[in-house]
Write an enzyme that holds these catalytic residues in place. Structure first.
Site: not given
Length: 224
Positions: A155, A184, A92
């Site tokens: 995300k 996400k 990430d």
């Protein structure tokens, strides 16, 4: 959606700087018990988590350029390769928020692509855009650049800034990236109601330290 299905959408997370070995061991034990999608941890804990989760379905997720996104793209690329070599299955990464605000879109795309290329399809790539710091236009642009760079997910948040995931941001991100990419939601998802709200609006993964409370229908006071 039952508890098992929900658990498979959650990255069981501990990113606080004071997380020690015992915290990581507990996190991994819980992840195995609930069969969460992954554990999301800082890079120095990847090797331990990979060892503890070996042979299971639970993936090892780590963070790149975290939490500010202000490292150079060369550093982010190295971090990515190093994390994968140590056992990370998912990364990430945080975008360079200042460059996005400068409208230096070429830089932002290259920064994301540096991580995507370094991952070389050996790990899923998720792009943290830090929605709480962006205008609506910037959120859309960040998602478009992540998609163009070949990332697997967008995300919402690091959980270390001024706000987390909202259903409205998830909806906007889903509408921008279309059905192919993952979305996400992270930061502030503390209950089953929070989880259902972001899933309804297009989230396919949730990052939370309140994972067990969410699955058990309780409410946590966790900030991530």
């Amino acid at each position: 959606m039952d508890k098992q299905q929900l658990a498979k959408m959650i990255d069981h997370t501990i990113l606080k700087p004071e997380a020690d070995k015992a915290s990581i061991e507990k996190l991994c034990k819980e992840a195995l018990e609930y069969n969460f999608a992954s554990v999301c941890i800082n890079p120095t804990n990847v090797e331990l988590a990979a060892k503890l989760l070996k042979g299971s379905e639970v993936k090892v997720c780590t963070v790149i350029g975290f939490p500010l996104g202000a490292n150079t793209m060369e550093v982010k690329a190295f971090e990515t390769k190093d994390a994968i070599a140590k056992g990370a299955d998912e990364v990430d990464m945080v975008i360079n928020i200042g460059r996005l605000k400068d409208k230096d879109y070429e830089y932002v795309e290259k920064d994301i692509k540096a991580v995507v290329d370094a991952a070389d399809k050996k790990a899923l790539t998720k792009v943290i855009i830090e929605t709480c710091l962006l205008t609506e236009e910037e959120k859309v642009k960040a998602c478009e650049l992540a998609k163009k760079a070949g990332a697997d997910f967008v995300k919402t948040s690091t959980g270390f800034s001024t706000g987390g995931a909202t259903p409205e941001d998830i909806k906007l991100m889903r509408e921008t990236v279309g059905p192919e990419m993952g979305v996400k939601a992270s930061g502030g998802v503390r209950s089953i109601e929070d989880a259902e709200a972001v899933i309804k609006n297009g989230a396919t993964r949730i990052g939370a330290s309140a994972s067990i409370a969410i699955c058990e229908g309780k409410v946590s006071d966790s900030t991530y």
